[in-house]
Design a protein around this motif. Structure first.
Motif, PDB file in Angstrom:
ATOM      1  N   TRP A  97      10.656   9.927  15.658  1.00 45.01           N
ATOM      2  CA  TRP A  97      10.443   8.840  14.699  1.00 45.01           C
ATOM      3  C   TRP A  97       9.324   7.916  15.201  1.00 45.01           C
ATOM      4  CZ3 TRP A  97      12.676   8.465   9.978  1.00 45.01           C
ATOM      5  CH2 TRP A  97      13.792   9.260   9.731  1.00 45.01           C
ATOM      6  N   TYR A  98       8.489   7.489  14.250  1.00 45.80           N
ATOM      7  CA  TYR A  98       7.374   6.607  14.585  1.00 45.80           C
ATOM      8  C   TYR A  98       7.402   5.389  13.652  1.00 45.80           C
ATOM      9  CZ  TYR A  98       5.557  10.645  17.101  1.00 45.80           C
ATOM     10  OH  TYR A  98       5.404  11.696  17.959  1.00 45.80           O
ATOM     11  N   VAL A  99       7.287   4.218  14.232  1.00 44.28           N
ATOM     12  CA  VAL A  99       7.186   2.973  13.452  1.00 44.28           C
ATOM     13  C   VAL A  99       5.815   2.376  13.746  1.00 44.28           C
ATOM     14  CG1 VAL A  99       8.119   0.673  13.072  1.00 44.28           C
ATOM     15  CG2 VAL A  99       9.676   2.593  13.518  1.00 44.28           C
ATOM     16  N   VAL A 102       3.956   4.115  16.487  1.00 44.71           N
ATOM     17  CA  VAL A 102       4.486   4.100  17.853  1.00 44.71           C
ATOM     18  C   VAL A 102       5.812   4.858  17.880  1.00 44.71           C
ATOM     19  CG1 VAL A 102       5.299   2.651  19.759  1.00 44.71           C
ATOM     20  CG2 VAL A 102       3.386   1.892  18.330  1.00 44.71           C
ATOM     21  N   LEU A 103       5.943   5.792  18.844  1.00 44.33           N
ATOM     22  CA  LEU A 103       7.162   6.581  18.969  1.00 44.33           C
ATOM     23  C   LEU A 103       8.346   5.696  19.319  1.00 44.33           C
ATOM     24  CD1 LEU A 103       8.551   9.397  19.173  1.00 44.33           C
ATOM     25  CD2 LEU A 103       7.949   9.364  21.607  1.00 44.33           C
ATOM     26  N   VAL A 104       9.434   5.896  18.592  1.00 47.38           N
ATOM     27  CA  VAL A 104      10.675   5.175  18.876  1.00 47.38           C
ATOM     28  C   VAL A 104      11.419   5.943  19.969  1.00 47.38           C
ATOM     29  CG1 VAL A 104      12.823   4.252  17.954  1.00 47.38           C
ATOM     30  CG2 VAL A 104      10.772   4.352  16.494  1.00 47.38           C
ATOM     31  N   GLU A 105      11.456   5.405  21.173  1.00 46.60           N
ATOM     32  CA  GLU A 105      12.077   6.081  22.293  1.00 46.60           C
ATOM     33  C   GLU A 105      13.575   6.267  22.066  1.00 46.60           C
ATOM     34  OE1 GLU A 105      10.563   7.365  24.798  1.00 46.60           O
ATOM     35  OE2 GLU A 105       8.547   6.518  24.562  1.00 46.60           O
ATOM     36  N   GLY A 106      14.089   7.434  22.446  1.00 50.38           N
ATOM     37  CA  GLY A 106      15.531   7.682  22.405  1.00 50.38           C
ATOM     38  C   GLY A 106      16.051   8.080  21.043  1.00 50.38           C
ATOM     39  N   GLU A 107      15.193   8.161  20.029  1.00 49.50           N
ATOM     40  CA  GLU A 107      15.655   8.530  18.685  1.00 49.50           C
ATOM     41  C   GLU A 107      15.162   9.949  18.360  1.00 49.50           C
ATOM     42  OE1 GLU A 107      17.692   6.924  16.658  1.00 49.50           O
ATOM     43  OE2 GLU A 107      17.931   5.310  18.125  1.00 49.50           O
ATOM     44  N   THR A 130      18.470   0.861  10.839  1.00 56.41           N
ATOM     45  CA  THR A 130      17.631  -0.269  10.411  1.00 56.41           C
ATOM     46  C   THR A 130      17.203  -1.175  11.565  1.00 56.41           C
ATOM     47  OG1 THR A 130      19.642  -1.534   9.952  1.00 56.41           O
ATOM     48  CG2 THR A 130      18.675  -0.295   8.128  1.00 56.41           C
ATOM     49  N   GLU A 131      17.841  -1.074  12.693  1.00 60.56           N
ATOM     50  CA  GLU A 131      17.468  -1.956  13.808  1.00 60.56           C
ATOM     51  C   GLU A 131      16.079  -1.653  14.357  1.00 60.56           C
ATOM     52  OE1 GLU A 131      19.394  -0.639  17.751  1.00 60.56           O
ATOM     53  OE2 GLU A 131      20.712   0.250  16.211  1.00 60.56           O
ATOM     54  N   HIS A 132      15.527  -0.497  13.978  1.00 58.97           N
ATOM     55  CA  HIS A 132      14.235  -0.095  14.531  1.00 58.97           C
ATOM     56  C   HIS A 132      13.042  -0.423  13.625  1.00 58.97           C
ATOM     57  CE1 HIS A 132      16.103   1.991  17.890  1.00 58.97           C
ATOM     58  NE2 HIS A 132      16.947   2.579  17.031  1.00 58.97           N
ATOM     59  N   PHE A 133      13.283  -0.924  12.462  1.00 62.68           N
ATOM     60  CA  PHE A 133      12.171  -1.233  11.564  1.00 62.68           C
ATOM     61  C   PHE A 133      12.553  -2.414  10.671  1.00 62.68           C
ATOM     62  CE2 PHE A 133      14.837   1.961   9.556  1.00 62.68           C
ATOM     63  CZ  PHE A 133      15.021   1.472   8.274  1.00 62.68           C
ATOM     64  N   GLY A 134      11.542  -2.976  10.056  1.00 68.11           N
ATOM     65  CA  GLY A 134      11.769  -4.097   9.164  1.00 68.11           C
ATOM     66  C   GLY A 134      10.803  -4.047   7.988  1.00 68.11           C
ATOM     67  N   LYS A 135      10.785  -5.128   7.250  1.00 67.00           N
ATOM     68  CA  LYS A 135       9.939  -5.225   6.055  1.00 67.00           C
ATOM     69  C   LYS A 135       8.468  -4.959   6.423  1.00 67.00           C
ATOM     70  CE  LYS A 135       8.505  -8.490   2.485  1.00 67.00           C
ATOM     71  NZ  LYS A 135       8.625  -9.888   1.995  1.00 67.00           N
ATOM     72  N   ASP A 136       7.795  -4.183   5.590  1.00 66.89           N
ATOM     73  CA  ASP A 136       6.370  -3.835   5.692  1.00 66.89           C
ATOM     74  C   ASP A 136       6.031  -2.888   6.839  1.00 66.89           C
ATOM     75  OD1 ASP A 136       5.751  -5.413   3.470  1.00 66.89           O
ATOM     76  OD2 ASP A 136       5.457  -7.212   4.700  1.00 66.89           O
ATOM     77  N   ASP A 137       7.044  -2.463   7.600  1.00 68.15           N
ATOM     78  CA  ASP A 137       6.763  -1.428   8.637  1.00 68.15           C
ATOM     79  C   ASP A 137       6.488  -0.084   7.959  1.00 68.15           C
ATOM     80  OD1 ASP A 137       6.960  -3.050  10.816  1.00 68.15           O
ATOM     81  OD2 ASP A 137       9.075  -2.590  11.204  1.00 68.15           O
ATOM     82  N   GLU A 138       5.650   0.726   8.606  1.00 73.53           N
ATOM     83  CA  GLU A 138       5.387   2.077   8.159  1.00 73.53           C
ATOM     84  C   GLU A 138       6.121   3.053   9.083  1.00 73.53           C
ATOM     85  OE1 GLU A 138       1.222   2.790   7.930  1.00 73.53           O
ATOM     86  OE2 GLU A 138       0.935   1.501   6.160  1.00 73.53           O
ATOM     87  N   VAL A 139       7.027   3.810   8.481  1.00 79.66           N
ATOM     88  CA  VAL A 139       7.884   4.730   9.262  1.00 79.66           C
ATOM     89  C   VAL A 139       7.545   6.159   8.888  1.00 79.66           C
ATOM     90  CG1 VAL A 139      10.236   5.401   9.836  1.00 79.66           C
ATOM     91  CG2 VAL A 139       9.716   3.002   9.304  1.00 79.66           C
ATOM     92  N   THR A 140       7.318   6.964   9.903  1.00 84.73           N
ATOM     93  CA  THR A 140       7.112   8.399   9.692  1.00 84.73           C
ATOM     94  C   THR A 140       8.023   9.171  10.659  1.00 84.73           C
ATOM     95  OG1 THR A 140       5.307   8.456  11.306  1.00 84.73           O
ATOM     96  CG2 THR A 140       4.706   8.131   8.997  1.00 84.73           C
ATOM     97  N   CYS A 141       8.216  10.439  10.336  1.00 86.18           N
ATOM     98  CA  CYS A 141       9.012  11.292  11.209  1.00 86.18           C
ATOM     99  C   CYS A 141       8.357  12.657  11.326  1.00 86.18           C
ATOM    100  CB  CYS A 141      10.447  11.439  10.691  1.00 86.18           C
ATOM    101  SG  CYS A 141      10.567  12.255   9.072  1.00 86.18           S
TER     102      CYS A 141
END
Length: 223
Positions: A195-197, A200-205, A212-223
């Motif tokens: 997962w990337y927010v 940036v790679l989300v460590e441990g995921e 939802t704890e890993h991203f918020g409003k206007d974040d761009e999330v890809t996998c």
């Protein structure tokens, strides 16, 4: 008085010139010919009555020798394996054709008689060989067998990954769905996720969902 025997060889009723011995070399006749010999006894006082043999028909000689080469030596279920024959000879000068069969783990694969076979007709993880019998239109020669070839695993493919659902907000858990996954061997697939927010790679995921704890409003999330 010393007795002598004069020998005359005949092929299809015609005398063979120069052949006066008690054997006739192969070059003097061919397949389908009819061969006879006639013996005439004689001594110092004259010749006796000639005596002719029975007719010997020259039969077909089966083709002999040869080798089989199977290529490639490793492939997958989408590979076409080709069995090539070489080196068979036929003393009669007949055209040599070849009869093919395919063997897996010492068992013949039914209804496979062409000079090639698809890995999908064999199966992943099996060892394959081809057997060839030379054939001149009348008789079969001795069978010969090729080298081994292995049908290996085909790596799975996936066209992409899609996080969802659409319209998610900061309170929506995201799920990563593979796009058009495919495995040519029909194996059950499992996935390793990243997962990337905001790039940036989300460590441990490494699971299929992102809380939802890993991203918020206007974040761009890809996998």
């Amino acid at each position: 008085a010393e007795e002598q025997l004069a020998v005359v060889w005949s092929v299809n009723g015609l005398a063979v010139e120069g052949e006066t011995g008690f054997s006739l070399a192969p070059g003097a006749f061919k397949k389908g010919d009819e061969v006879t010999c006639t013996l005439t006894p004689s001594d110092d006082e004259g010749e006796g009555a000639p005596v002719s043999s029975n007719v010997a028909e020259v039969l077909n000689t089966p083709p002999a020798g040869g080798a089989a080469v199977l290529a490639p030596e490793e492939g997958t279920v989408i590979t076409e394996f080709l069995c090539s024959a070489e080196g068979s000879t036929d003393l009669d000068g007949d055209t040599v054709d070849y009869l093919y069969s395919w063997v897996v783990d010492d068992g013949v694969i039914p209804e496979q008689t062409a000079d090639s076979i698809l890995g999908s007709d064999v199966g992943k993880g099996l060892t394959l060989r081809c057997r060839i019998v030379p054939f001149d239109g009348e008789d079969e020669g001795e069978e010969f067998e090729s080298n081994d070839a292995t049908v290996a695993n085909t790596p799975p493919t996936v066209e992409g990954a899609q996080p969802g659902p659409e319209g998610a907000n900061g309170e929506t858990e995201l799920v990563c769905d593979p796009v058009n996954p495919f495995d040519a061997d029909g194996d059950e697939l499992s996935y390793i996720y990243g997962w990337y927010v905001n790039g940036v790679l989300v460590e441990g995921e490494s699971g299929p969902s992102l809380s939802t704890e890993h991203f918020g409003k206007d974040d761009e999330v890809t996998c």
